[in-house]
Design an enzyme around this catalytic site. Structure first.
Site, PDB file in Angstrom:
ATOM      1  CE  LYS A  13     -28.267  22.730 -36.518  1.00 51.19           C
ATOM      2  NZ  LYS A  13     -28.543  22.140 -37.759  1.00 51.19           N
ATOM      3  NE  ARG A  88     -28.080  24.942 -42.785  1.00 50.97           N
ATOM      4  CZ  ARG A  88     -28.243  23.744 -42.224  1.00 50.97           C
ATOM      5  NH1 ARG A  88     -29.434  23.264 -41.995  1.00 50.97           N
ATOM      6  NH2 ARG A  88     -27.194  23.044 -41.865  1.00 50.97           N
ATOM      7  NE  ARG A 127     -22.883  14.296 -38.156  1.00 51.93           N
ATOM      8  CZ  ARG A 127     -23.628  15.374 -38.413  1.00 51.93           C
ATOM      9  NH1 ARG A 127     -24.404  15.873 -37.474  1.00 51.93           N
ATOM     10  NH2 ARG A 127     -23.556  15.949 -39.574  1.00 51.93           N
ATOM     11  NE  ARG A 160     -24.722  14.562 -42.720  1.00 50.91           N
ATOM     12  CZ  ARG A 160     -25.265  15.624 -42.145  1.00 50.91           C
ATOM     13  NH1 ARG A 160     -26.075  15.476 -41.111  1.00 50.91           N
ATOM     14  NH2 ARG A 160     -24.994  16.828 -42.584  1.00 50.91           N
ATOM     15  NE  ARG A 171     -21.992  20.151 -43.046  1.00 50.35           N
ATOM     16  CZ  ARG A 171     -21.775  19.096 -42.267  1.00 50.35           C
ATOM     17  NH1 ARG A 171     -20.783  18.280 -42.507  1.00 50.35           N
ATOM     18  NH2 ARG A 171     -22.593  18.841 -41.267  1.00 50.35           N
TER      19      ARG A 171
HETATM   20  P1  ADP Z   1     -25.695  20.174 -40.506  1.00 51.79           P
HETATM   21  O1  ADP Z   1     -26.495  21.060 -39.620  1.00 51.79           O
HETATM   22  O2  ADP Z   1     -24.906  19.165 -39.783  1.00 51.79           O
HETATM   23  O3  ADP Z   1     -24.906  20.902 -41.568  1.00 51.79           O
HETATM   24  P2  ADP Z   1     -28.117  19.283 -41.909  1.00 51.79           P
HETATM   25  O4  ADP Z   1     -28.469  17.861 -41.933  1.00 51.79           O
HETATM   26  O5  ADP Z   1     -28.990  20.225 -41.172  1.00 51.79           O
HETATM   27  O6  ADP Z   1     -26.635  19.281 -41.369  1.00 51.79           O
HETATM   28  O7  ADP Z   1     -27.964  19.826 -43.407  1.00 51.79           O
HETATM   29  C1  ADP Z   1     -27.138  19.205 -44.349  1.00 51.79           C
HETATM   30  C2  ADP Z   1     -27.039  20.070 -45.584  1.00 51.79           C
HETATM   31  O8  ADP Z   1     -28.349  20.228 -46.179  1.00 51.79           O
HETATM   32  C3  ADP Z   1     -26.550  21.498 -45.363  1.00 51.79           C
HETATM   33  O9  ADP Z   1     -25.138  21.580 -45.336  1.00 51.79           O
HETATM   34  C4  ADP Z   1     -27.161  22.220 -46.563  1.00 51.79           C
HETATM   35  O10 ADP Z   1     -26.408  21.995 -47.735  1.00 51.79           O
HETATM   36  C5  ADP Z   1     -28.494  21.530 -46.734  1.00 51.79           C
HETATM   37  N1  ADP Z   1     -29.562  22.251 -46.004  1.00 51.79           N
HETATM   38  C6  ADP Z   1     -30.198  21.829 -44.873  1.00 51.79           C
HETATM   39  N2  ADP Z   1     -31.102  22.747 -44.458  1.00 51.79           N
HETATM   40  C7  ADP Z   1     -31.034  23.769 -45.355  1.00 51.79           C
HETATM   41  C8  ADP Z   1     -31.686  25.036 -45.479  1.00 51.79           C
HETATM   42  N3  ADP Z   1     -32.619  25.457 -44.589  1.00 51.79           N
HETATM   43  N4  ADP Z   1     -31.350  25.833 -46.524  1.00 51.79           N
HETATM   44  C9  ADP Z   1     -30.425  25.453 -47.422  1.00 51.79           C
HETATM   45  N5  ADP Z   1     -29.761  24.295 -47.362  1.00 51.79           N
HETATM   46  C10 ADP Z   1     -30.044  23.452 -46.339  1.00 51.79           C
END
Ligand code: ADP
Ligand code: ZN
Length: 213
Positions: A13, A88, A127, A160, A171
């Site tokens: 993404k 999400r 990654r 990360r 996750r």
């Molecule tokens: P990835 O898609 O690789 O899991 P992101 O960088 O999008 O990584 O998100 C990292 C973390 O941030 C998620 O695992 C979650 O804990 C938190 N997070 C991100 N976006 C949201 C959201 N819309 N609602 C709740 N938690 C979020």
């Protein structure tokens, strides 16, 4: 153009978003990036969010929704935006509808980036990300030109904290349980465009480009 990107962690993404942002000249709003920025600046929001993120859980809806509502009302979003990582959950999607209504806008499309869990695990353990500009690398398929240094900004490349195998599995579980239902939510209202992203990054970008032509 008001776009939403859906997809599992590690679906690519973020990489796709970085390209689409340039092609359509719209701000890329990544909730994960905003949280990480707050964590490294040790803000109150960052401290709260870190407790969930480090466990592979979602940050609570109220915190996340307020943060996105504020961001979308900033002037650079007036011509469109690309949301990456939000919504999400179903309550977040409902909240986004309300935010859009208030702004007098509507979503153009929801791009669902699809990939198998096996490939996610393989990609995420390899990654690495730039600690300065957030650009993603992959030790196998997309390594930086110089070991540990970002091609674009010369920032330090790091892994990360939530890209450890146990947290990746958690996750993925969180994704299937809480986020995947959004695919049907948006499919029912005709907004979903599915893009498989198991090949090279530019293939996914090209599919999206064609779709909007
Ligand atoms: P990835 O898609 O690789 O899991 P992101 O960088 O999008 O990584 O998100 C990292 C973390 O941030 C998620 O695992 C979650 O804990 C938190 N997070 C991100 N976006 C949201 C959201 N819309 N609602 C709740 N938690 C979020
Ligand atoms: Zn960089």
């Amino acid at each position: 153009m008001q776009l939403v990107l859906l997809g599992a962690p590690g679906s690519g993404k973020g990489t796709l978003a970085a390209d689409l942002k340039n092609i359509y000249d719209i701000p890329h709003i990544s909730t994960g990036d905003i949280f990480r920025r707050n964590i490294s600046n040790k803000t109150e929001l960052g401290l709260k969010a870190d407790a969930y993120i480090s466990k592979g859980q979602l940050v609570p809806d109220d915190i996340t929704i307020n943060m996105v509502a504020d961001r979308l009302s900033e002037p650079d979003c007036s011509e469109g935006f690309l949301l990456d990582g939000f919504p999400r959950t179903i309550p977040q999607a409902d909240a986004l509808n309300d935010i859009m209504k208030k702004l007098g806008r509507s979503l153009t499309a929801v791009i669902d980036v699809t990939i198998s869990d096996e490939l996610v695990l393989k990609r995420l353990t390899n990654r690495r990300v730039c600690s300065n500009c957030g650009l993603s690398y992959n030790l196998i398929s997309m390594p930086p030109k110089q070991d540990g240094i970002c091609d674009k900004c010369s920032g330090k490349i790091i892994q990360r904290k939530d890209d450890s195998e146990d947290t990746i599995k958690k996750r993925l579980e969180t994704y299937h349980k809480q986020t995947q239902p959004l695919v049907d939510y948006y499919r029912d209202i005709g907004l979903i465009f599915d893009v498989s992203n198991e090949g090279k990054p530019e293939e996914a970008v090209n599919k999206v480009r064609k779709y909007f032509e």
